[in-house]
Design a protein around this motif. Structure first.
Motif, PDB file in Angstrom:
ATOM      1  N   ALA A 112      37.405  52.438  17.605  1.00 19.16           N
ATOM      2  CA  ALA A 112      36.631  51.583  18.507  1.00 19.16           C
ATOM      3  C   ALA A 112      35.652  50.699  17.755  1.00 19.16           C
ATOM      4  O   ALA A 112      35.217  49.669  18.289  1.00 19.16           O
ATOM      5  N   PHE A 113      35.265  51.053  16.536  1.00 16.95           N
ATOM      6  CA  PHE A 113      34.297  50.256  15.794  1.00 16.95           C
ATOM      7  C   PHE A 113      34.832  48.870  15.440  1.00 16.95           C
ATOM      8  O   PHE A 113      34.149  47.859  15.703  1.00 16.95           O
ATOM      9  N   PRO A 114      36.041  48.741  14.850  1.00 25.72           N
ATOM     10  CA  PRO A 114      36.543  47.379  14.560  1.00 25.72           C
ATOM     11  C   PRO A 114      36.746  46.542  15.823  1.00 25.72           C
ATOM     12  O   PRO A 114      36.496  45.328  15.818  1.00 25.72           O
ATOM     13  N   GLU A 115      37.198  47.183  16.879  1.00 22.30           N
ATOM     14  CA  GLU A 115      37.395  46.435  18.126  1.00 22.30           C
ATOM     15  C   GLU A 115      36.077  45.893  18.656  1.00 22.30           C
ATOM     16  O   GLU A 115      35.986  44.729  19.076  1.00 22.30           O
ATOM     17  N   THR A 116      35.029  46.721  18.623  1.00 18.64           N
ATOM     18  CA  THR A 116      33.714  46.260  19.083  1.00 18.64           C
ATOM     19  C   THR A 116      33.187  45.149  18.198  1.00 18.64           C
ATOM     20  O   THR A 116      32.626  44.151  18.683  1.00 18.64           O
ATOM     21  N   ALA A 117      33.357  45.298  16.882  1.00 22.73           N
ATOM     22  CA  ALA A 117      32.906  44.253  15.971  1.00 22.73           C
ATOM     23  C   ALA A 117      33.661  42.947  16.200  1.00 22.73           C
ATOM     24  O   ALA A 117      33.076  41.853  16.136  1.00 22.73           O
ATOM     25  N   SER A 118      34.965  43.049  16.476  1.00 17.30           N
ATOM     26  CA  SER A 118      35.758  41.841  16.729  1.00 17.30           C
ATOM     27  C   SER A 118      35.283  41.141  17.994  1.00 17.30           C
ATOM     28  O   SER A 118      35.189  39.907  18.040  1.00 17.30           O
ATOM     29  N   ARG A 119      34.974  41.916  19.020  1.00 12.73           N
ATOM     30  CA  ARG A 119      34.482  41.308  20.258  1.00 12.73           C
ATOM     31  C   ARG A 119      33.131  40.629  20.045  1.00 12.73           C
ATOM     32  O   ARG A 119      32.870  39.549  20.588  1.00 12.73           O
ATOM     33  N   LEU A 120      32.262  41.268  19.287  1.00 12.55           N
ATOM     34  CA  LEU A 120      30.957  40.655  19.028  1.00 12.55           C
ATOM     35  C   LEU A 120      31.107  39.375  18.212  1.00 12.55           C
ATOM     36  O   LEU A 120      30.380  38.399  18.427  1.00 12.55           O
ATOM     37  N   THR A 121      32.067  39.382  17.268  1.00 15.75           N
ATOM     38  CA  THR A 121      32.294  38.168  16.465  1.00 15.75           C
ATOM     39  C   THR A 121      32.872  37.039  17.311  1.00 15.75           C
ATOM     40  O   THR A 121      32.547  35.859  17.119  1.00 15.75           O
ATOM     41  N   SER A 122      33.731  37.408  18.273  1.00 14.70           N
ATOM     42  CA  SER A 122      34.338  36.376  19.119  1.00 14.70           C
ATOM     43  C   SER A 122      33.310  35.683  19.999  1.00 14.70           C
ATOM     44  O   SER A 122      33.534  34.550  20.434  1.00 14.70           O
ATOM     45  N   LEU A 123      32.175  36.340  20.238  1.00 14.36           N
ATOM     46  CA  LEU A 123      31.137  35.687  21.039  1.00 14.36           C
ATOM     47  C   LEU A 123      30.580  34.456  20.323  1.00 14.36           C
ATOM     48  O   LEU A 123      30.171  33.480  20.971  1.00 14.36           O
ATOM     49  N   ASN A 124      30.563  34.520  18.997  1.00 12.19           N
ATOM     50  CA  ASN A 124      30.064  33.360  18.256  1.00 12.19           C
ATOM     51  C   ASN A 124      31.019  32.182  18.314  1.00 12.19           C
ATOM     52  O   ASN A 124      30.621  31.029  18.101  1.00 12.19           O
ATOM     53  N   ASP A 125      32.308  32.463  18.551  1.00 13.58           N
ATOM     54  CA  ASP A 125      33.309  31.397  18.597  1.00 13.58           C
ATOM     55  C   ASP A 125      33.419  30.741  19.974  1.00 13.58           C
ATOM     56  O   ASP A 125      34.116  29.732  20.117  1.00 13.58           O
ATOM     57  N   LEU A 126      32.768  31.322  20.962  1.00  4.95           N
ATOM     58  CA  LEU A 126      32.852  30.738  22.299  1.00  4.95           C
ATOM     59  C   LEU A 126      32.086  29.428  22.348  1.00  4.95           C
ATOM     60  O   LEU A 126      30.946  29.342  21.860  1.00  4.95           O
ATOM     61  N   PRO A 127      32.677  28.376  22.914  1.00  7.99           N
ATOM     62  CA  PRO A 127      31.954  27.101  22.989  1.00  7.99           C
ATOM     63  C   PRO A 127      30.824  27.156  24.014  1.00  7.99           C
ATOM     64  O   PRO A 127      30.923  27.819  25.045  1.00  7.99           O
ATOM     65  N   VAL A 128      29.758  26.461  23.671  1.00  7.36           N
ATOM     66  CA  VAL A 128      28.623  26.373  24.591  1.00  7.36           C
ATOM     67  C   VAL A 128      28.956  25.359  25.681  1.00  7.36           C
ATOM     68  O   VAL A 128      29.455  24.258  25.388  1.00  7.36           O
ATOM     69  N   PRO A 129      28.750  25.697  26.948  1.00  5.74           N
ATOM     70  CA  PRO A 129      29.062  24.751  28.026  1.00  5.74           C
ATOM     71  C   PRO A 129      28.285  23.453  27.865  1.00  5.74           C
ATOM     72  O   PRO A 129      27.165  23.421  27.355  1.00  5.74           O
ATOM     73  N   ASP A 130      28.919  22.368  28.306  1.00  6.56           N
ATOM     74  CA  ASP A 130      28.291  21.053  28.238  1.00  6.56           C
ATOM     75  C   ASP A 130      27.049  21.028  29.116  1.00  6.56           C
ATOM     76  O   ASP A 130      27.034  21.533  30.245  1.00  6.56           O
ATOM     77  N   ALA A 131      25.999  20.434  28.593  1.00  6.63           N
ATOM     78  CA  ALA A 131      24.742  20.363  29.347  1.00  6.63           C
ATOM     79  C   ALA A 131      24.899  19.536  30.610  1.00  6.63           C
ATOM     80  O   ALA A 131      24.232  19.786  31.623  1.00  6.63           O
ATOM     81  N   THR A 132      25.787  18.522  30.549  1.00  5.20           N
ATOM     82  CA  THR A 132      25.988  17.679  31.736  1.00  5.20           C
ATOM     83  C   THR A 132      26.574  18.491  32.880  1.00  5.20           C
ATOM     84  O   THR A 132      26.164  18.355  34.035  1.00  5.20           O
ATOM     85  N   SER A 133      27.543  19.360  32.564  1.00  4.38           N
ATOM     86  CA  SER A 133      28.144  20.193  33.608  1.00  4.38           C
ATOM     87  C   SER A 133      27.109  21.153  34.200  1.00  4.38           C
ATOM     88  O   SER A 133      27.041  21.330  35.420  1.00  4.38           O
ATOM     89  N   SER A 134      26.305  21.743  33.330  1.00  6.28           N
ATOM     90  CA  SER A 134      25.272  22.655  33.831  1.00  6.28           C
ATOM     91  C   SER A 134      24.269  21.912  34.703  1.00  6.28           C
ATOM     92  O   SER A 134      23.837  22.419  35.752  1.00  6.28           O
ATOM     93  N   ALA A 135      23.893  20.691  34.282  1.00  6.32           N
ATOM     94  CA  ALA A 135      22.937  19.912  35.071  1.00  6.32           C
ATOM     95  C   ALA A 135      23.521  19.535  36.430  1.00  6.32           C
ATOM     96  O   ALA A 135      22.819  19.546  37.446  1.00  6.32           O
TER      97      ALA A 135
END
Length: 212
Positions: A112-135
């Motif tokens: 479970a340790f590598p799987e958890t680490a992989s999930r935490l690393t994938s959070l950094n690869d997620l794109p940040v939503p466009d500010a225009t869409s949020s607005a």
């Protein structure tokens, strides 16, 4: 009433009495010398009853949730995830376990340790939503609030129409059905009286004709 119905009724009454005694004990916390729960004291006024106090607390909580967004968020979080507000009971490590046993327990979760680490690393690869869409979404919030208010008003209007419909049906039943039935019963009684009077007079006339 059959024996089975009497048994069911008796059992139901016993269960209700047991629940009433349990509630009395929860309210008073005391018992008499026989062990029966003490009778709750009568409240000094109507506002001191349990139902009024609970209703007052609910109103205050609702007012507080409207005034403080943080309180509203906590209430919504409690409704969705009630387990978060009940932390698990801590478990101490059992004594007497050998290092080899503890190592085997830890190694059993090694995958479970590598799987958890992989999930935490994938959070950094997620794109940040466009500010225009949020607005744009934030700008829609007042419109959503107005729609929610309209929906609440429509629900209140529908509820009022249901109450008025129920009253109209009740009035129609009392006047149209029950009243008509009573009116027909009265007319039938009057007709029976008239028929008896007509028969009586016919009998008198026949007697007078026979005498002549």
């Amino acid at each position: 009433m059959s024996l089975e119905s009497e048994a069911v009724a008796g059992t139901t009454l016993e269960l209700l009495e047991a629940r009433l005694r349990r509630l009395s004990y929860l309210l008073t916390g005391g018992t008499d010398w026989t062990g029966a729960p003490s009778t709750p004291e009568k409240p000094a006024s109507l506002d001191e009853t349990v139902s009024r106090r609970l209703a007052r607390l609910e109103r205050e909580m609702e007012k507080l949730s409207r005034a403080v967004p943080a309180v509203r968020d906590v209430i919504q979080l409690h409704d969705r995830f009630p387990d978060l507000f009940h932390p698990p009971t801590p478990h101490d490590i059992p004594e007497g376990l050998t290092p080899r046993t503890l190592a085997s327990i830890v190694l059993s979760y090694a995958t479970a340790f590598p799987e958890t680490a992989s999930r935490l690393t994938s959070l950094n690869d997620l794109p940040v939503p466009d500010a225009t869409s949020s607005a744009s979404l934030i700008a829609l919030q007042p419109q959503l609030d107005r729609l929610a208010q309209t929906q609440a008003e429509q629900a209140a209007a529908v509820s009022e129409l249901r109450v008025r419909t129920a009253r109209v049906l009740q009035r129609w039943y009392e006047v149209g059905l029950v009243g008509s039935g009573e009116c027909w019963a009265e007319w039938e009684g009057r007709l029976e009286g008239v028929e008896r009077e007509v028969r009586r007079r016919e009998v008198i006339r026949e007697r007078m004709e026979n005498e002549i």
